[in-house]
Write a protein that holds these residues in place. Structure first.
Motif, PDB file in Angstrom:
ATOM      1  N   VAL A 108       4.686  -6.381  -5.586  1.00  0.00           N
ATOM      2  CA  VAL A 108       3.309  -6.330  -5.092  1.00  0.00           C
ATOM      3  C   VAL A 108       2.979  -4.882  -4.780  1.00  0.00           C
ATOM      4  CG1 VAL A 108       1.667  -7.189  -3.390  1.00  0.00           C
ATOM      5  CG2 VAL A 108       3.605  -8.626  -4.086  1.00  0.00           C
TER       6      VAL A 108
ATOM      7  N   GLN B  86      -4.978  -5.392  -5.130  1.00  0.00           N
ATOM      8  CA  GLN B  86      -3.574  -5.794  -5.118  1.00  0.00           C
ATOM      9  C   GLN B  86      -3.164  -6.240  -6.517  1.00  0.00           C
ATOM     10  OE1 GLN B  86      -2.245  -9.518  -3.013  1.00  0.00           O
ATOM     11  NE2 GLN B  86      -1.512  -8.024  -1.514  1.00  0.00           N
TER      12      GLN B  86
ATOM     13  N   GLN C 254      -0.443  -1.691  -4.798  1.00  0.00           N
ATOM     14  CA  GLN C 254      -1.882  -1.427  -4.791  1.00  0.00           C
ATOM     15  C   GLN C 254      -2.242  -0.532  -5.973  1.00  0.00           C
ATOM     16  OE1 GLN C 254      -4.212  -2.530  -2.429  1.00  0.00           O
ATOM     17  NE2 GLN C 254      -2.616  -3.796  -1.513  1.00  0.00           N
TER      18      GLN C 254
ATOM     19  N   GLU D 202       0.819  -1.211   0.000  1.00  0.00           N
ATOM     20  CA  GLU D 202       0.000   0.000   0.000  1.00  0.00           C
ATOM     21  C   GLU D 202       0.853   1.260   0.000  1.00  0.00           C
ATOM     22  OE1 GLU D 202      -3.941   1.744   2.309  1.00  0.00           O
ATOM     23  OE2 GLU D 202      -2.845   0.036   3.140  1.00  0.00           O
TER      24      GLU D 202
END
Length: 646
Positions: free
Chosen positions: A605, A616, A607, A484
């Motif tokens: 990874v 995701q 957001q 995030e």
């Protein structure tokens, strides 16, 4: 002929223990007495080295002596930087030196002050006797007069004695003023100013020095930034300063100092700077290779070195081999590279997301003797100036050395210039000559591979190894908020379990810059990046695949280079298979062959927002086949760790 020592020179030193660098030092000529190497003794008792001077390279070759002006004596030291002067005989016991810079310090294990000489010049070789001021011998009739020149003949016999004064050569020890005036007359204006101000090289600065003046060129200037914290609001900006030796340091100014100096500092100009402070650099934020960083306040002095011969700083590089760039990917540390230019693209126009400004960009591909290539994106002026020069000479395969590059993860590993980056074409350096010799002899015909696409599962490149940061898919999918704040990077081992055949698997791309093209009016394809029409375009993969391991499954976004390794052919080739009609569906067969094949993936990874909902996104940054021997060793190590923890 030799001149006697400056009268009351020691008193002058004692009355001014830390001279102001902005004022000219009075003439101080003293005699060196009892010159002794004492490195080993100090090595045994490091407390004898004055604490503020521990940054000097004292080593085993520094010397102790007594400074003598005929009236008073003072214990003193030469740091090891003077060893060559002493060993060569330039500075001699009983000789005279003119002191240009010094400090007076207490020695913790001694009950007296020590003079630390940091800059001096020998003005006379050794005399036969220790000098004493205005000492008249009734027997000999010889008088030493400190305020006048004393002529010492080659053989001056003292009456009533058998002592002969035989200096090593006939000399004249001139006053400091005479020496400085003579030197000034032969110097360029900038050098005269430097001597008057007693300019310090950046490499000699440390937090314990009270006064100093530096002469530097402004090589990078940041923007004025506003900040707000618990102590209030303010403004700040940074500059990067480079001296004549190529040493760099970052200087920061806050609030009043920032407003005072922001307009005064102009990129490329040379300045005298004094009355700043130094502290140990924060490695997390430093942008230059220096252990210290400088802070200037509103009382600091900054004066432009105008109407003088300025200098061009020597650019110092700390090259990283292309094959060793992996550990720097997405890090804060900037790198220097050198390589042979393999290709140069035309200039592209890129629209900046932050303010919609259009800035030029040009990509070059370089290679070095590791037989790896990497794409370097030149931005703004670098793209239009040196980039055009490289394009004009691309057929000659020039050598390019680039300082201060940011390492990104596009196509595995990529490089980008910043405003502070320095690009040199065919530099006259040993590294450049060595690279040219390698390329002409064997590199030109060697097979090259992209450093990003050639990631090996067992690479020694630290963060580039597929066995670092290994996780299972459930570690990622069970944490929906992962990535995030900023992208997270992991390695996984997984199978391709499904490829949707009806998805949009590729896009039409410009053959020059790989950006998406649209149908042009009439015929052909229009590239917004290159601002031109082309008759043909190429297809590049952009698709999603489902991957699975023992813990679960996830959808993975895959781009062209990684997709080609997974599918086993280019997007153009797969499109031809899709268009072929027959009993056997070769398109479906090709996708089926790609499934249930294990791979090692380097993934990110992050957001992203879709339909006002954060989701995701897992993206493949690199794909490598499994080396089963290396994989077995990795699993055995993991089993050993599990047993040891039980």
């Amino acid at each position: 002929m030799a001149k006697s020592i400056t009268p009351d020179g020691i008193s002058t030193i004692l009355s001014n223990p830390s001279p102001d660098s902005s004022s000219e030092l009075p003439e101080i000529v003293v005699q060196v007495v009892d010159l002794t190497p004492i490195g080993n003794r100090y090595k045994k008792d490091s407390s004898m080295i004055p604490n503020p001077w521990t940054h000097w390279d004292w080593g085993n070759n520094f010397h102790e002596f007594t400074a003598n002006d005929g009236k008073m004596k003072l214990k003193a030291m030469f740091p090891s930087s003077f060893s060559s002067e002493i060993n060569s005989g330039n500075i001699q016991n009983l000789g005279l030196i003119q002191v240009f810079d010094y400090t007076l310090n207490d020695i913790p294990s001694k009950q007296e002050k020590y003079l630390i000489v940091t800059k001096c010049e020998a003005v006379s070789p050794a005399l036969e006797v220790e000098f004493k001021a205005e000492v008249k011998s009734e027997e000999s009739g010889i008088m030493f007069k400190p305020k006048q020149e004393v002529l010492i003949q080659n053989e001056a016999k003292m009456e009533g004695t058998d002592i002969f004064l035989k200096p090593k050569q006939e000399i004249v020890a001139k006053s400091a003023a005479q020496i400085v005036n003579e030197q000034h007359g032969n110097m360029a204006p900038a050098a005269r100013m430097a001597m008057t101000r007693r300019v310090h090289p950046l490499v000699s600065l440390n937090p314990y020095q009270g006064n100093w003046t530096i002469k530097v060129r402004l090589t990078n200037k940041g923007t004025m930034r506003s900040y707000k914290n618990a102590r209030g609001e303010g403004c700040v900006f940074n500059v990067e300063l480079t001296d004549e030796d190529g040493t760099q340091i970052q200087a920061t100014m806050f609030n009043e100092a920032a407003r005072k100096f922001y307009d005064k500092f102009q990129l490329g100009k040379v300045y005298y700077i004094s009355k700043g402070t130094l502290k140990v650099a924060n490695k997390q934020f430093k942008t230059v290779q220096n252990d210290y960083e400088m802070t200037l306040n509103e009382y600091s002095e900054v004066e432009e070195a105008s109407n003088e011969e300025t200098f061009i700083p020597e650019t110092k590089f700390k090259f990283v081999d292309i094959d060793d760039l992996g550990p720097y990917v997405n890090g804060k540390e900037l790198v220097d590279v050198i390589g042979v230019v393999q290709s140069v693209s035309p200039t592209m126009s890129i629209r900046r997301k932050s303010n919609n400004d259009i800035i030029p960009k040009r990509d070059i591909t370089i290679a070095d003797n590791t037989k790896k290539t990497v794409v370097v994106s030149l931005w703004s002026d670098h793209a239009t100036t040196v980039g055009q020069e490289l394009l004009d000479n691309a057929d000659k395969f020039p050598i390019v050395a680039i300082k201060s590059l940011k390492v990104g993860d596009f196509q595995g590993v990529s490089l980008s210039t910043l405003s502070k980056s320095i690009v040199l074409v065919n530099p006259d350096t040993p590294e450049s000559k060595k690279l040219r010799s390698w390329y002409d002899s064997e590199g030109k015909g060697a097979s090259m591979a992209s450093v990003g696409s050639g990631i090996s599962p067992s690479s020694k490149g630290g963060s580039r190894s597929m066995y670092n940061d290994r996780v299972v898919l459930s570690h990622i999918t069970s944490n929906p908020s992962m990535g995030e704040d900023k992208p997270s990077f992991f390695n996984i081992r997984a199978y391709i379990s499904f490829i949707k055949p009806d998805q949009t698997m590729w896009y039409r791309a410009c053959q020059t810059c790989n950006r998406k093209v649209t149908d042009a009016i009439g015929s052909g394809y229009w590239c917004e990046g290159c601002q031109k029409n082309d008759d043909e375009c190429s297809l590049r993969y952009i698709m999603v695949v489902k991957v699975s391991d023992a813990s679960g499954e996830a959808w993975l976004s895959v781009f062209n280079d990684q997709a080609e390794r997974i599918v086993g052919c280019s997007a153009d080739e797969l499109d031809k298979l899709k268009s072929q009609m027959g009993e056997e569906n070769l398109f479906q067969q090709k996708l089926k062959e790609a499934t249930w094949v294990p791979h090692l993936f380097r993934i990110s990874v992050a957001q992203h927002e879709y339909m006002n909902e954060k989701r995701q996104r897992i993206t493949a940054r690199a794909v490598a086949p499994i080396d089963f021997a290396a994989e077995s060793r990795f699993l055995l190590e993991e089993i050993s760790k599990m047993k040891a923890s039980q």
